[in-house]
Design a protein around this motif. Structure first.
Motif, mmCIF file in Angstrom:
data_model
loop_
_atom_site.group_PDB
_atom_site.id
_atom_site.type_symbol
_atom_site.label_atom_id
_atom_site.label_comp_id
_atom_site.label_asym_id
_atom_site.label_seq_id
_atom_site.Cartn_x
_atom_site.Cartn_y
_atom_site.Cartn_z
ATOM 1 N N ASP C 2 49.985 -13.966 13.181
ATOM 2 C CA ASP C 2 48.991 -14.423 12.168
ATOM 3 C C ASP C 2 47.407 -14.509 13.164
ATOM 4 O O ASP C 2 47.555 -14.388 14.503
ATOM 5 N N PHE C 3 46.787 -14.461 12.011
ATOM 6 C CA PHE C 3 45.135 -14.334 12.854
ATOM 7 C C PHE C 3 44.625 -15.870 12.580
ATOM 8 O O PHE C 3 43.887 -15.837 11.786
ATOM 9 N N ARG C 5 41.387 -18.148 13.351
ATOM 10 C CA ARG C 5 39.738 -17.872 13.297
ATOM 11 C C ARG C 5 39.395 -19.450 13.427
ATOM 12 O O ARG C 5 38.323 -19.820 12.169
ATOM 13 N N LEU C 45 47.728 -15.574 17.095
ATOM 14 C CA LEU C 45 46.223 -15.124 17.916
ATOM 15 C C LEU C 45 45.420 -15.814 17.567
ATOM 16 O O LEU C 45 44.811 -16.079 16.426
#
Lengths: 197, 800, 296
Positions: C2-3, C5, C45
């Motif tokens: 998974d990203f 942000r 991340l």
């Protein structure tokens, strides 16, 4: 995931991006812009150099998700970028949205025998022209990254010393030329730039 | 056979000399692919893309030598997005191996792996990450076997045989089955001559394993076709050699495997062997979908062969007045697990082991081993590079022992045209060895202490250590070194070396246009540039189209051994001459009765017209050809060579020799053992420079690869595990622009009457002498013996 | 994978608290290599590029507050006067492209003994400000490195700011690599003169499991300089003092043999660099007595 960013002045969108994908992969495999090259994918060769918000970076080490909302210039957009800079637009850029390969064009691009005679009559950035004229291109795999790096050098230093050129290009490996003709090319572009002023 | 009794080979300069062609030979015309390469549009093999394509991935062995007790692919196959998982059992044809000369390399491991990184299984999936994850789920049970890592373990009594039961054409004459090939060369009486020597020097030299490190990784796209065949877009050095190896393993006739050359991101020998070609085709044929494969840099280090590491033992003797009496040497090359180009490397190493010197009494032996180390094969200067490193060190040692200047000593023993090689072959074209040395020596020296600036301290960029700021001049000592080398051009030892060119001349919109079609792999060297130049010169046209290289035309041979300008350039010239003759025939038929000059005068093609050698225009090509086109495809051969005798090594084995000399100026931080090469000057004879810009580019590029192996480049293989320890650009270092000095180049053009335009193959020679010149300069700066390349800081500081 | 942000520091801390295994990524110059080469597949991340405060720096009276993501290019171009040692170290980092992305936070997070910033931070004197939703704390640089590629961070913490002492005297930095650019350290040495406290501090990189100071060498030199009145008389440091200092710096190493160099060479080279950097800084000190930018 989905990622939106500007490439060579045009807003682009990539869908179904795997979270571990690099900007380089997205450019090459999803946007049909394979000009940035995949030589080492570990930041040790500079072949994938692009401008990210104006700054030269290795696109292999930028996670795709990190470019959300940002501006990328690749070698495909370099001529237009340089032209706009020459016309006085701040720091180059592609404000008109007319630079580089269009996404539609890019997506139509596919594997086919390359006709090595095409490409005539294309508008080139001064650094691109100088690379051809000076014999700085052999296999050409390092060329896109070197062009982006060298163009940025000449943008901030119009009259670089040889050592300045070497330092600025020390992150770009070339295996064919031994760099002598690359130095020639940057000197040539700087000299032509100087004459033009 | 005396050279002057040879039949006149094809390609000998003809009586007709075309001239005045714009953009013809001798001009530094620009690359036809330059624009595409600077705009990012040139399609390299890794840029290929196809609707619905899958990604192929290779699972490679994690150990160097093992039996594979079992492979379980079930979990990998069940992974969503995976279309195929292939192992040895899935290979479709009876032929399951490939190889350049000896078909000893399994497409996928057959129950045994022989080196670290050997392909074991293949996966095709909808995304590279899916393929990687699936490959990680393949379970392989390795039963490790004892390792063969060097000559002692290869030839030990209980040594495991790498290829038990081998029956290739070398197996009969080698002293041990773990020796791929052995070539002795005996001439004169070295033992007797040694008695007359006033001084004798011996040395043992070690040459490390170098990687080609081309920047464009192994990659390509295989597209299955409706006829059950496959279209393959790939980067290679020799399309037809690939084809000959690919088709049998796929179980397809060659015409169903259509290969097109994609953009090649450098080669340097590393693409002479098959890498992903067969794997991508297998996956494409199995899945019915296009399959793309791209190695990353890590895999690339396992995906191609490297330069043979070598151990070389030399003995030379000389008289007081500086004449070399004899040479004995033994060269042991590590070929790794599979043969690849090892036999040819042995042939070069042995036949060129004497260097460009006249030595009447020699006793030479070269062998290549089978081991569990990574396979080694072709790399720029193959075989000759290793030998040059050693014999040039010996020359310096001899000169030092005699108290002579190293250049003068070399010039005293330098070969000239007419010299006899240890193989008995007469060097029958110019061999300006002494002159090349004289030229590099005569150059002015680069200024001292270039790091000093006006008031701003030291410019570290000009010092050893560079940006790392290790010295501001402390400990820095300058050294100067010289070396010269000899390399053969083209394929040797009786190989039927030929190239094919198809040329079509037609008139389009009133203007004559030549189309040149060959299968020559343009790998960056500029072959496409000179082909166009040759066509302009021979056909008097301006417009030349270079057809993409593919297998629809005959073989061009390999882009290696410095042979392509000679061979495919020669083929283009040869076919152009035939096309010209055909055009003139048409002219004679059409117009012969109107003008006597058609029958009597020497006729040329110039600026789209048929003219007499006196300059009289006889016809315009547009009128002459009308809608007709002349389209010919012809083969071109260099003069035949002979195999070396397996006992004496005698035989006219080589086509042509090529020479380069270097002077290296280095600055060494003697305390830290860091080196900065300040200048690397080269003088080389190229026979005839068809394109000076390209010639100089080749020389500088080759010089830099020699520099790299002198001071930094080495694949490090752990002797205990035979595993590669540095498969990355973080730890396998190649020179940056800050490691590379100015490289002045002095080009001689002494024509070889046997070669097209008198040219001499040139790409490899500078790679030979560059390395020993740098080593000599470092020795000169430090006083150390330095018998190994690359020189590491540890060698210079006694801290190994 | 998974990203994540986060748009702000608070969101980043919250994300890290929720997903302690999340791998922070800023310049990406370490993390992306591991992902591209399939060495690492983190579950999450955590992208820090949008967190503005990590990109800020400020020079105060005593310290420079350096955001974890301030790039090496910015440090070498804009902080040469305040942080000369770190600016020199930054100049040795990889390539221009990498220096345009990477920052000290990444070096600290990865905590590789070969990280280029460490010796300069150790020599200058620094504290690492780390934070989690539980609060923030300052970790002295000497306590930050806990093992090979291990640091004192808790799983929920992120590196926010590095507080580095402003130079009060000359500083130098040297690194040995086997190439003249774009090279990982075989070993490195940082040295800072602190005339205000009449002390010398050092840092050694890539010659022990963690970055370390050569404390015995420092103590010896501090005593020798004091005893000889060198700080006041500005005399040239005697060769025997320099040699002893260099020997002690070598002795502070605990290196290994690897593909980049032998342990023996590393010890040797650290000694040479210690002697040279001492010579350079002392020469600067003698000639001006004041803070100087690195000479290179």
């Amino acid at each position: 995931m989905r990622v939106n960013f500007t490439v060579n002045g045009r807003p682009q969108e990539a869908d179904d991006v795997w979270e571990g994908e690099s900007l380089l992969y997205v450019l090459r495999e999803r946007m049909g812009l394979p000009g940035s090259k995949n030589a080492c994918e570990q930041g040790e060769c500079g072949s994938c150099t692009v401008r990210l918000d104006g700054v030269p970076v290795c696109s292999c080490l930028v996670a795709a998700g990190q470019v959300e909302g940002r501006e990328v210039v690749t070698v495909e957009g370099l001529a237009e970028y340089a032209q706009q800079r020459a016309e006085g637009h701040q720091g180059g850029g592609c404000a008109t949205g007319a630079c580089g390969t269009s996404l539609d064009q890019a997506k139509r691009w596919e594997a086919r025998p390359a006709d090595s005679q095409t490409g005539e009559g294309v508008e080139l950035a001064p650094i691109q022209k100088a690379f051809i004229d000076a014999g700085a291109v052999q296999c050409g795999f390092c060329t896109p990254g070197l062009l982006v790096a060298a163009d940025e050098l000449l943008e901030r230093n119009a009259d670089p010393s040889d050592q300045d050129i070497r330092e600025a290009l020390s992150g770009n490996l070339c295996r064919c030329t031994g760099y002598e003709k690359i130095l020639d090319a940057v000197r040539l572009a700087a000299a032509r730039q100087g004459e033009a002023v | 056979m005396a050279p002057n009794t040879r039949t006149t080979p094809a390609g000998t300069p003809t009586n007709v000399t075309q001239k005045h062609a714009r953009g013809g030979i001798g001009e530094s015309t620009l690359r036809p692919d330059g624009t595409l390469k600077v705009t990012g549009e040139f399609a390299y093999s890794s840029d290929m893309w196809h609707e619905d394509m899958l990604w192929g991935h290779t699972l490679r062995s994690t150990v160097a030598h093992a039996e594979i007790a079992s492979i379980d692919i079930s979990e990998a196959l069940a992974t969503a997005g995976v279309y195929a998982v292939l192992t040895y059992d899935d290979l479709p044809a009876k032929m399951k191996n490939y190889g350049l000369e000896i078909q000893d390399t399994p497409v996928l491991a057959n129950g045994r792996v022989r080196h670290h990184g050997e392909p074991v299984a293949l996966v095709a999936a909808d995304h590279p990450e899916t393929a990687r994850r699936a490959a990680a789920k393949i379970k392989i049970d390795y039963r490790e076997l004892p390792l063969v890592t060097d000559e002692a373990s290869a030839l030990a009594e209980d040594a495991p045989l790498l290829h038990p039961g081998r029956d290739d054409h070398h197996s009969g004459h080698v002293p041990h089955p773990n020796i791929v090939h052995r070539q002795p060369i005996i001439r004169g009486d070295a033992a007797e001559a040694a008695k007359k020597a006033d001084v004798i020097v011996t040395g043992e030299y070690v040459f490390g394993m170098q990687d080609q490190a081309f920047l464009g990784p192994e990659s390509g796209l295989a597209v299955p076709s409706e006829d059950g065949g496959v279209d393959l877009y790939v980067a290679t050095q020799w399309l037809h050699s690939d084809l000959r190896q690919i088709a049998p393993v796929l179980g397809l006739p060659e015409e169903k495997v259509r290969m097109t050359l994609s953009g090649v991101g450098g080669a340097f020998g590393g693409r002479e062997d098959i890498s992903m070609q067969i794997h991508a085709c297998l996956l494409a044929l199995r899945t019915g979908k296009p399959v793309k494969m791209v190695y990353n840099r890590f895999e690339s280090f396992f995906g191609h062969v490297h330069r043979h590491p070598a151990k070389l033992r030399y003995e030379h003797g000389a008289t007081k007045d500086g004449k070399i009496t004899h040479m004995k040497c033994r060269i042991v090359l590590d070929g790794g697990a599979y043969a690849s180009a090892s036999p040819a490397v042995v042939g070069n190493a042995s036949s060129l082991s004497v260097g460009p010197y006249v030595i009447d009494n020699v006793d030479i032996e070269a062998v290549a081993l089978y081991t569990n180390n990574p396979p080694c094969g072709a790399m720029r200067g193959f075989g000759a590079v290793q030998a040059c490193f050693a014999y040039e060190a010996q020359m310096d040692k001899l000169a030092a022992k005699l108290g002579m200047d190293p250049v003068e000593f070399r010039r005293l023993n330098a070969m000239e045209q007419g010299a006899i090689m240890p193989t008995g072959q007469v060097v029958d074209s110019p061999a300006p060895v002494a002159e090349l040395l004289r030229r590099v020596k005569a150059r002015p020296m680069p200024p001292e202490r270039q790091w000093e600036t006006a008031g701003e301290g030291a410019d570290v960029r000009a010092l050893p250590g560079g940006l790392s700021n290790t010295t501001h001049g402390e400990g820095v000592v300058r050294g100067v070194g010289y070396a010269v080398g000899i390399k053969n051009v083209g394929f040797s030892e009786g190989f039927d070396d030929y190239s094919t060119a198809r040329v079509r001349l037609e008139v389009i919109n009133g203007e004559p246009v030549a189309m040149v079609h060959t299968a020559m792999a343009e790998v960056g060297q500029g072959g496409v540039t000179v082909h166009a130049q040759i066509a302009r010169t021979e056909l008097g046209v301006t417009q030349v189209t270079i057809h993409p290289a593919d297998t629809q035309v005959g073989s061009a041979g390999s882009t290696s051994a410095s042979r392509q300008t000679y061979m495919t350039g020669g083929a283009v010239k040869n076919t152009c001459e035939a096309v010209r003759e055909k055009v003139l025939e048409i002219g004679r038929r059409k117009y012969g009765s109107y003008h006597p000059a058609w029958a009597t005068a020497e006729l040329l093609l110039e600026s789209g017209k048929v003219v007499t050698d006196g300059g009289e225009v006889l016809a315009d090509l547009g009128e002459l050809l009308e809608d007709e086109s002349v389209d010919l495809e012809l083969e071109f051969r260099h003069r035949p060579t002979q195999a070396f005798d397996l006992v004496t090594g005698q035989g006219d084995g080589h086509v042509q020799y090529t020479f380069a000399a270097h002077r290296a100026v280095v600055e060494v931080d003697t305390e830290l053992g860091l080196v900065k090469v300040i200048e690397l000057a080269c003088a080389q004879d190229v026979g005839k420079a068809l394109n000076m810009l390209s010639v100089v580019g080749q020389i500088q590029g080759g010089t830099t690869q020699g520099l790299g192996v002198a001071v930094m480049e080495e694949i490090i293989v752990d002797p205990k595990t035979a595993k590669v320890r540095n498969p990355s650009f973080t730890d396998y270092l190649i020179p940056t622009i800050l490691d590379t000095p100015t490289m002045p180049v002095d080009v001689l053009e002494l024509a070889d009457p046997n070669a097209p335009y008198g040219l001499r193959g040139l790409g490899e020679a500078p790679t030979l002498s560059s390395t020993p010149a740098v080593l000599a300069a470092i020795r000169n700066a430090t006083g150390l013996e330095l018998n190994k390349t690359p020189v590491r800081p540890e060698h210079l500081t006694g801290t190994l | 994978m998974d990203f994540l942000r986060p748009a702000s520091w608070e969101e980043a801390l919250a994300a890290k608290a929720e997903h302690p295994t999340a791998v922070p990524i800023a310049g990406g110059t370490d993390v992306m290599v591991e992902i591209n080469f399939d060495h690492r597949r983190p579950e999450y991340l955590l992208d820090l590029n949008r967190v503005e405060l990590l990109r800020d720096w400020e020079a105060g009276e005593e310290n420079v507050r350096l955001g974890a993501s301030v790039t090496y290019t910015q440090i070498m171009e804009q902080l040469r006067a305040e942080l000369p040692g770190l600016a020199l170290a930054s100049h040795t980092v990889a390539s221009p492209q990498i220096r345009n992305r990477g920052g000290v936070g990444g070096n600290l997070g990865t905590a590789s003994p070969a990280g280029d910033a460490h010796p300069a931070l150790l020599a200058a004197g620094a504290e690492v400000e780390v934070e989690s939703v539980r609060g923030s704390r300052f970790i002295p640089i000497d306590e930050f490195y806990t093992g090979v590629k291990r640091n004192a961070l808790q799983p929920d913490e992120l590196i926010k700011t590095v507080h580095i002492k402003k130079a009060d005297g000359p500083q130098q930095y040297s690194k040995v690599g086997t190439r003249n650019a774009m090279v990982i350290a075989v070993c490195a040495f940082g040295l800072a003169l602190h005339p205000e406290t009449r002390t010398v501090r050092t840092g050694i990189g890539s010659a022990a499991p963690t970055p370390v100071r050569a404390k015995e060498a420092e103590e010896f030199l501090n005593a020798a300089l004091e005893e000889g009145g060198f700080w006041d008389n500005g005399k040239i440091i005697t060769p025997s003092i320099a040699k002893q200092f260099a020997d002690l710096a070598s002795a502070a190493c605990n290196p290994i043999d690897d593909v980049r160099g032998t342990a023996r060479y590393r010890r040797h080279a650290v000694g040479i660099m210690a002697r040279r950097t001492l010579g350079w800084t002392w020469e600067q000190y003698r000639s001006t007595g004041a803070t100087l930018e690195g000479a290179a």
